[in-house]
Enzyme design. Sequence first.
Site, PDB file in Angstrom:
ATOM      1  N   TYR A  42     -12.404  -1.723  -3.193  1.00 57.72           N
ATOM      2  CA  TYR A  42     -12.913  -1.727  -1.813  1.00 57.72           C
ATOM      3  C   TYR A  42     -14.430  -1.543  -1.738  1.00 57.72           C
ATOM      4  O   TYR A  42     -14.939  -1.132  -0.701  1.00 57.72           O
ATOM      5  CB  TYR A  42     -12.193  -0.646  -1.003  1.00 57.72           C
ATOM      6  N   GLU A  63      -9.915 -10.535  -7.272  1.00 55.41           N
ATOM      7  CA  GLU A  63      -8.965  -9.426  -7.126  1.00 55.41           C
ATOM      8  C   GLU A  63      -7.814  -9.552  -8.136  1.00 55.41           C
ATOM      9  O   GLU A  63      -7.393  -8.555  -8.728  1.00 55.41           O
ATOM     10  CB  GLU A  63      -8.445  -9.387  -5.682  1.00 55.41           C
ATOM     11  N   LYS A  92       0.824  -1.220   0.000  1.00 62.21           N
ATOM     12  CA  LYS A  92       0.000   0.000   0.000  1.00 62.21           C
ATOM     13  C   LYS A  92       0.862   1.276   0.000  1.00 62.21           C
ATOM     14  O   LYS A  92       2.082   1.225   0.241  1.00 62.21           O
ATOM     15  CB  LYS A  92      -0.921  -0.031   1.224  1.00 62.21           C
ATOM     16  N   ASN A  98      -1.914   0.520   6.741  1.00 68.47           N
ATOM     17  CA  ASN A  98      -1.360  -0.707   7.318  1.00 68.47           C
ATOM     18  C   ASN A  98      -0.543  -1.545   6.329  1.00 68.47           C
ATOM     19  O   ASN A  98      -0.446  -2.758   6.463  1.00 68.47           O
ATOM     20  CB  ASN A  98      -2.471  -1.529   7.976  1.00 68.47           C
ATOM     21  N   HIS A 109      -2.265  -5.361   1.707  1.00 67.14           N
ATOM     22  CA  HIS A 109      -3.565  -6.023   1.560  1.00 67.14           C
ATOM     23  C   HIS A 109      -3.313  -7.469   1.177  1.00 67.14           C
ATOM     24  O   HIS A 109      -2.396  -7.750   0.404  1.00 67.14           O
ATOM     25  CB  HIS A 109      -4.409  -5.371   0.454  1.00 67.14           C
TER      26      HIS A 109
HETATM   27  P1  GDP Z   1      -7.908  -6.440   6.152  1.00 63.97           P
HETATM   28  O1  GDP Z   1      -8.569  -7.564   5.421  1.00 63.97           O
HETATM   29  O2  GDP Z   1      -7.030  -6.907   7.290  1.00 63.97           O
HETATM   30  O3  GDP Z   1      -7.153  -5.511   5.225  1.00 63.97           O
HETATM   31  O4  GDP Z   1      -9.033  -5.571   6.865  1.00 63.97           O
HETATM   32  P2  GDP Z   1     -10.523  -5.125   6.445  1.00 63.97           P
HETATM   33  O5  GDP Z   1     -11.022  -5.903   5.264  1.00 63.97           O
HETATM   34  O6  GDP Z   1     -11.340  -5.113   7.686  1.00 63.97           O
HETATM   35  O7  GDP Z   1     -10.324  -3.592   6.026  1.00 63.97           O
HETATM   36  C1  GDP Z   1      -9.828  -3.253   4.758  1.00 63.97           C
HETATM   37  C2  GDP Z   1      -8.904  -2.076   4.908  1.00 63.97           C
HETATM   38  O8  GDP Z   1      -9.663  -0.936   5.298  1.00 63.97           O
HETATM   39  C3  GDP Z   1      -7.835  -2.202   6.000  1.00 63.97           C
HETATM   40  O9  GDP Z   1      -6.721  -2.941   5.587  1.00 63.97           O
HETATM   41  C4  GDP Z   1      -7.504  -0.746   6.261  1.00 63.97           C
HETATM   42  O10 GDP Z   1      -6.622  -0.225   5.269  1.00 63.97           O
HETATM   43  C5  GDP Z   1      -8.867  -0.091   6.111  1.00 63.97           C
HETATM   44  N1  GDP Z   1      -9.511   0.050   7.426  1.00 63.97           N
HETATM   45  C6  GDP Z   1     -10.066  -0.919   8.199  1.00 63.97           C
HETATM   46  N2  GDP Z   1     -10.541  -0.412   9.335  1.00 63.97           N
HETATM   47  C7  GDP Z   1     -10.294   0.931   9.296  1.00 63.97           C
HETATM   48  C8  GDP Z   1     -10.544   2.022  10.173  1.00 63.97           C
HETATM   49  O11 GDP Z   1     -11.115   1.864  11.263  1.00 63.97           O
HETATM   50  N3  GDP Z   1     -10.139   3.262   9.762  1.00 63.97           N
HETATM   51  C9  GDP Z   1      -9.525   3.457   8.551  1.00 63.97           C
HETATM   52  N4  GDP Z   1      -9.140   4.708   8.206  1.00 63.97           N
HETATM   53  N5  GDP Z   1      -9.261   2.455   7.719  1.00 63.97           N
HETATM   54  C10 GDP Z   1      -9.632   1.212   8.068  1.00 63.97           C
END
Ligand code: GDP
Length: 139
Positions: A50, A127, A10, A113, A116
């Site tokens: 997303y 994807e 990312k 973070n 992905h």
């Molecule tokens: P992943 O599968 O571990 O990447 O997590 P998720 O599918 O729950 O979320 C997708 C992505 O959305 C995450 O990797 C973060 O980049 C973003 N994200 C998730 N939760 C939050 C949040 O509370 N705040 C923000 N700004 N971004 C978030």
Amino acid sequence: MSERTFSIIKPDATRRNLTGKINAVIEDAGLRIVAQRRIRMNEAQAKKFYEVHAARPFYGELVEFMMSEPVVVQVLEGEGAVAKYREVMGATNPADAAPGTIRKLYAESVGENSVHGSDSQENAALEIAQFFTETDIVG
Ligand code: GDP
């Protein structure tokens, strides 16, 4: 069984020149990088990627973040690649991530973070198809 997963390095990570260090963690875990391209995501690509999170309050911020700097899109291959890469990435929030995981080592926050990884084989196929054709992938 050998399978494929989709990975993105990312913007927070490319900005800090961490592509090589993250790839080293991936390869040390036994995953093979069988396709890789550095791109600048446009709004349509980021929104589509997303769209599952479209109703979440952070969706706009997430889309803007993914467009903010180049990303590296990748296909990873190996035994149980989907689950293995989720393990190597660590928890979404780096504060909760296990030692040695990419997010523990490098992530800045729950949003920024660093990586992905697909959460299922079905999503991995979708994807991968968004960013690669079969001829791009050299196993
Ligand atoms: P992943 O599968 O571990 O990447 O997590 P998720 O599918 O729950 O979320 C997708 C992505 O959305 C995450 O990797 C973060 O980049 C973003 N994200 C998730 N939760 C939050 C949040 O509370 N705040 C923000 N700004 N971004 C978030």
